[in-house]
Enzyme design. Structure first.
Site, PDB file in Angstrom:
ATOM      1  N   HIS A 253     -21.951  49.883  94.220  1.00 50.43           N
ATOM      2  CA  HIS A 253     -21.876  49.844  95.689  1.00 50.43           C
ATOM      3  C   HIS A 253     -22.063  48.453  96.264  1.00 50.43           C
ATOM      4  O   HIS A 253     -22.171  48.293  97.476  1.00 50.43           O
ATOM      5  CB  HIS A 253     -22.854  50.840  96.325  1.00 50.43           C
ATOM      6  CG  HIS A 253     -22.680  52.235  95.793  1.00 50.43           C
ATOM      7  ND1 HIS A 253     -21.573  52.998  96.072  1.00 50.43           N
ATOM      8  CD2 HIS A 253     -23.437  52.974  94.945  1.00 50.43           C
ATOM      9  CE1 HIS A 253     -21.659  54.155  95.436  1.00 50.43           C
ATOM     10  NE2 HIS A 253     -22.774  54.158  94.733  1.00 50.43           N
TER      11      HIS A 253
ATOM     12  N   LYS B 267     -25.214  60.500 108.769  1.00 49.41           N
ATOM     13  CA  LYS B 267     -23.878  60.701 108.222  1.00 49.41           C
ATOM     14  C   LYS B 267     -23.290  62.067 108.570  1.00 49.41           C
ATOM     15  O   LYS B 267     -22.091  62.171 108.820  1.00 49.41           O
ATOM     16  CB  LYS B 267     -23.879  60.494 106.700  1.00 49.41           C
ATOM     17  CG  LYS B 267     -24.357  59.098 106.282  1.00 49.41           C
ATOM     18  CD  LYS B 267     -23.617  57.958 106.955  1.00 49.41           C
ATOM     19  CE  LYS B 267     -24.404  56.658 106.914  1.00 49.41           C
ATOM     20  NZ  LYS B 267     -23.853  55.600 107.770  1.00 49.41           N
TER      21      LYS B 267
ATOM     22  N   ARG C  72     -21.965  46.696 112.553  1.00 50.63           N
ATOM     23  CA  ARG C  72     -22.413  45.300 112.445  1.00 50.63           C
ATOM     24  C   ARG C  72     -21.221  44.424 112.061  1.00 50.63           C
ATOM     25  O   ARG C  72     -20.160  44.944 111.719  1.00 50.63           O
ATOM     26  CB  ARG C  72     -23.458  45.192 111.330  1.00 50.63           C
ATOM     27  CG  ARG C  72     -22.882  45.640 109.987  1.00 50.63           C
ATOM     28  CD  ARG C  72     -23.741  45.336 108.794  1.00 50.63           C
ATOM     29  NE  ARG C  72     -23.029  45.578 107.551  1.00 50.63           N
ATOM     30  CZ  ARG C  72     -22.956  46.742 106.914  1.00 50.63           C
ATOM     31  NH1 ARG C  72     -23.578  47.810 107.395  1.00 50.63           N
ATOM     32  NH2 ARG C  72     -22.266  46.856 105.798  1.00 50.63           N
TER      33      ARG C  72
ATOM     34  N   GLU D 124     -18.950  67.491  99.930  1.00 49.82           N
ATOM     35  CA  GLU D 124     -17.549  67.110 100.146  1.00 49.82           C
ATOM     36  C   GLU D 124     -16.763  67.346  98.864  1.00 49.82           C
ATOM     37  O   GLU D 124     -17.317  67.300  97.773  1.00 49.82           O
ATOM     38  CB  GLU D 124     -17.427  65.604 100.477  1.00 49.82           C
ATOM     39  CG  GLU D 124     -17.785  65.227 101.882  1.00 49.82           C
ATOM     40  CD  GLU D 124     -17.650  63.731 102.135  1.00 49.82           C
ATOM     41  OE1 GLU D 124     -17.102  63.006 101.281  1.00 49.82           O
ATOM     42  OE2 GLU D 124     -18.110  63.297 103.204  1.00 49.82           O
TER      43      GLU D 124
HETATM   44  C1  MV4 Z   1     -17.021  59.591  98.080  1.00 51.19           C
HETATM   45  C2  MV4 Z   1     -16.382  59.308  96.855  1.00 51.19           C
HETATM   46  C3  MV4 Z   1     -15.500  60.228  96.369  1.00 51.19           C
HETATM   47  N1  MV4 Z   1     -15.283  61.395  97.042  1.00 51.19           N
HETATM   48  N2  MV4 Z   1     -16.757  60.744  98.723  1.00 51.19           N
HETATM   49  C4  MV4 Z   1     -20.074  55.942  97.967  1.00 51.19           C
HETATM   50  C5  MV4 Z   1     -20.935  55.367  99.024  1.00 51.19           C
HETATM   51  C6  MV4 Z   1     -20.786  56.260 100.174  1.00 51.19           C
HETATM   52  N3  MV4 Z   1     -20.907  55.596 101.383  1.00 51.19           N
HETATM   53  C7  MV4 Z   1     -19.528  56.986  99.958  1.00 51.19           C
HETATM   54  N4  MV4 Z   1     -19.199  56.859  98.583  1.00 51.19           N
HETATM   55  C8  MV4 Z   1     -18.240  57.609  97.993  1.00 51.19           C
HETATM   56  N5  MV4 Z   1     -17.906  58.757  98.620  1.00 51.19           N
HETATM   57  C9  MV4 Z   1     -15.916  61.623  98.196  1.00 51.19           C
HETATM   58  N6  MV4 Z   1     -15.705  62.762  98.832  1.00 51.19           N
HETATM   59  C10 MV4 Z   1     -16.677  58.110  96.229  1.00 51.19           C
HETATM   60  C11 MV4 Z   1     -17.622  57.253  96.785  1.00 51.19           C
HETATM   61  C12 MV4 Z   1     -17.847  56.034  96.069  1.00 51.19           C
HETATM   62  C13 MV4 Z   1     -17.517  54.800  96.622  1.00 51.19           C
HETATM   63  C14 MV4 Z   1     -16.972  54.676  97.891  1.00 51.19           C
HETATM   64  C15 MV4 Z   1     -16.682  53.442  98.435  1.00 51.19           C
HETATM   65  C16 MV4 Z   1     -16.896  52.299  97.675  1.00 51.19           C
HETATM   66  C17 MV4 Z   1     -17.413  52.393  96.428  1.00 51.19           C
HETATM   67  C18 MV4 Z   1     -17.735  53.630  95.882  1.00 51.19           C
HETATM   68  C19 MV4 Z   1     -18.257  53.700  94.591  1.00 51.19           C
HETATM   69  C20 MV4 Z   1     -18.577  54.915  94.061  1.00 51.19           C
HETATM   70  C21 MV4 Z   1     -18.378  56.077  94.806  1.00 51.19           C
END
Ligand code: MV4
Length: 503
Positions: free
Chosen positions: A235, A116, A291, A200
């Site tokens: 998630h 990442k 994918r 972040e």
């Molecule tokens: C974030 C965020 C808020 N702010 N980044 C969750 C999984 C990962 N791949 C990235 N995620 C998140 N990153 C910042 N800077 C909130 C999440 C997040 C989230 C993102 C996409 C779909 C569902 C989520 C559920 C909780 C938190």
């Protein structure tokens, strides 16, 4: 074009790939574990091979066995589906080393997007917007404190090797940063064998919007618009739709161009998805999934483009025959994931034998399922049994069509998420399109207190359908004999009940 491909997966996605292969005139080879002897993908394929016991590690994850089966049966290519080996660069390399084609991106592209921080750094260099934060992993807690002070709280610590939310920690103030740094590092170490974390700015309640891409090896990288995937629990996505209720055509174009730039930066080939966070008109690259995704059908329904067929065709070396300008979007599509989980009991996995299955049909309804009556749903694999997808001219019509289809659906033998989906389809904020990634935390959809009319009506409707089915034979005889064939009085099932089929 290939003559024969091996499908290294199970369930609904294996069936989906087999269907695409057959439509292209390609033979499809299934593989199955001891738990999947009766699975529908085995019956749908032209050949099928037992590859091991039920646990994935001894069957669907056996790269060596899969490659050996492909060679022995004369398949020229392997489609990995999603999950399992779909994003494992060493598997892709091994497939290539065996003289076979991997239907998907290069191992280099998968590796570049799998780390990442490396991906983030490459995206920054490619001019792709990312959430403000560090380009690399943090050296120690002191650096975390310094950087968080610069960015401003709240911040989010993320595992460099991560994805899927593991090793993530929200930090709301300076007093918590050192403890959170240690905790995130420990969780990352346990989950990924790598304690590196980066930082972040934390966005509160953004939307999760992703862009579908399709790329060939002749320089064409196109975007197929967005999917709104905000409705998720821990998630795990539950409901997806296309298009998003909020994007303007200009935003769609800007996000699409950003996603194309991201894919080009890693020489991407095949179908892929760029995941973004979206808030108040701003969007940020989150990660790229290398994918085919579970929710690809909503994009297929609004664009009319068969993504799985194109995965196969570009892997065989074909060029995409359409330009970005020729890609358009029509109507609205929604997908509900039909999981074997009890929504009334914290989505606890439910197991059992499928005793009866009535699949919705009719205008604008698609069922991508991996179950038939008689199959045993256990705990060895993902609880997603099927996807119910609808397409209609407008978002509200799609929601109402989904309600209709959910009420037609009957899965007997295990608990499913259907009552949850019915509730969401009636919920005012969902109907208004006011959703974000916190939607399920802020909407009480399944407690006893929330037991409102919609689910009672659903239960009543299901009971009436059941009753009607019991008496169907007698009713249909009367109606079918008094109405012309194909007329309103004689629907398909009624005619089937009369025995018109197979005689
Ligand atoms: C974030 C965020 C808020 N702010 N980044 C969750 C999984 C990962 N791949 C990235 N995620 C998140 N990153 C910042 N800077 C909130 C999440 C997040 C989230 C993102 C996409 C779909 C569902 C989520 C559920 C909780 C938190």
């Amino acid at each position: 074009m290939f003559n024969k491909i091996l499908v290294a997966n199970r369930g609904e996605i294996a069936l989906r790939v087999i269907r695409a292969a057959h439509e292209l005139g390609i033979k499809a080879v299934a593989v199955y574990s001891e738990a999947d002897r009766l699975a529908p993908h085995v019956l749908a394929a032209d050949e099928a091979y037992l590859i091991g016991p039920a646990p994935s590690a001894q069957s669907y994850l056996r790269a060596d066995v899969l490659i050996e089966v492909a060679k022995q049966c004369g398949a020229e290519a392997i489609h990995p589906g999603y999950g399992f080996l779909s994003e494992r660069a060493p598997f892709i390399q091994a497939v290539r080393d065996a003289g076979l084609v991997f239907i998907g991106p290069s191992p280099e592209a998968v590796t570049a997007m799998g780390d990442k921080t490396a991906a983030r750094s490459r995206m920054i260099d490619a001019g792709v917007p990312v959430v403000p934060g560090t380009k690399e992993a943090l050296a120690d807690a002191a650096e975390a404190r310094r950087v968080a002070g610069e960015i401003g709280y709240p911040v989010l610590l993320k595992a460099a090797a991560g994805g899927g939310g593991k090793g993530m920690r929200v930090v709301r103030g300076e007093d918590e940063i050192e403890r959170a740094f240690d905790a995130a590092g420990n969780e990352a170490q346990a989950a990924f064998g790598d304690r590196a974390v980066y930082i972040e700015k934390y966005l509160e309640g953004p939307r999760h919007i992703e862009i579908q891409l399709l790329a060939d090896r002749h320089g064409n990288t196109l975007h197929l618009g967005e999917r709104e995937c905000s409705i998720q629990r821990r998630h795990q996505k539950l409901i997806e739709e296309a298009p998003s209720a909020v994007l303007t055509p200009e935003e769609r174009q800007a996000m699409g161009q950003m996603a194309v730039a991201a894919a080009r930066a890693v020489n991407y080939e095949g179908a892929g998805t760029v995941e973004c966070l979206y808030q108040n008109g701003a969007f940020y690259f989150l990660e790229m999934n290398t994918r085919i995704q579970v929710e690809h059908p909503v994009t297929e329904l609004v664009t009319g483009i068969d993504l799985v067929q194109w995965q196969i065709r570009v892997a065989a070396g074909e060029a995409l025959p359409f330009t970005q300008e020729q890609i358009g979007w029509e109507g609205h599509a929604i997908e509900c994931r039909i999981t074997s989980e009890d929504p009334y009991n914290s989505f606890l996995p439910s197991t059992g034998r499928i005793r009866n299955l009535v699949v919705p049909t009719g205008p604008g309804v698609r069922w991508d399922g991996g179950i038939v009556p008689g199959v045993e749903v256990g705990l060895f694999y993902d609880p997603m049994l099927a996807k119910l997808i609808v397409h209609a001219p407008t978002r509200i019509e799609a929601i109402d069509r989904m309600k209709r289809a959910l009420l037609e659906l009957r899965v007997e033998g295990v608990d499913t998420a259907v009552p949850f989906h019915l509730r969401v389809m009636d919920e005012p904020d969902f109907r208004a399109g006011t959703i974000d990634i916190k939607y399920l935390d802020t909407h009480d959809l399944l407690s006893a207190e929330a037991d409102d009319a919609s689910v009672r009506v659903a239960a009543l409707a299901a009971a009436l359908l059941e009753e009607e089915r019991r008496t169907q034979r007698g009713v249909s005889r009367v109606q079918a004999s008094s109405s012309p064939a194909g007329g309103f009085g004689g629907s398909a099932w009624k005619r089937a009940g009369m025995g018109w089929r197979g005689r």
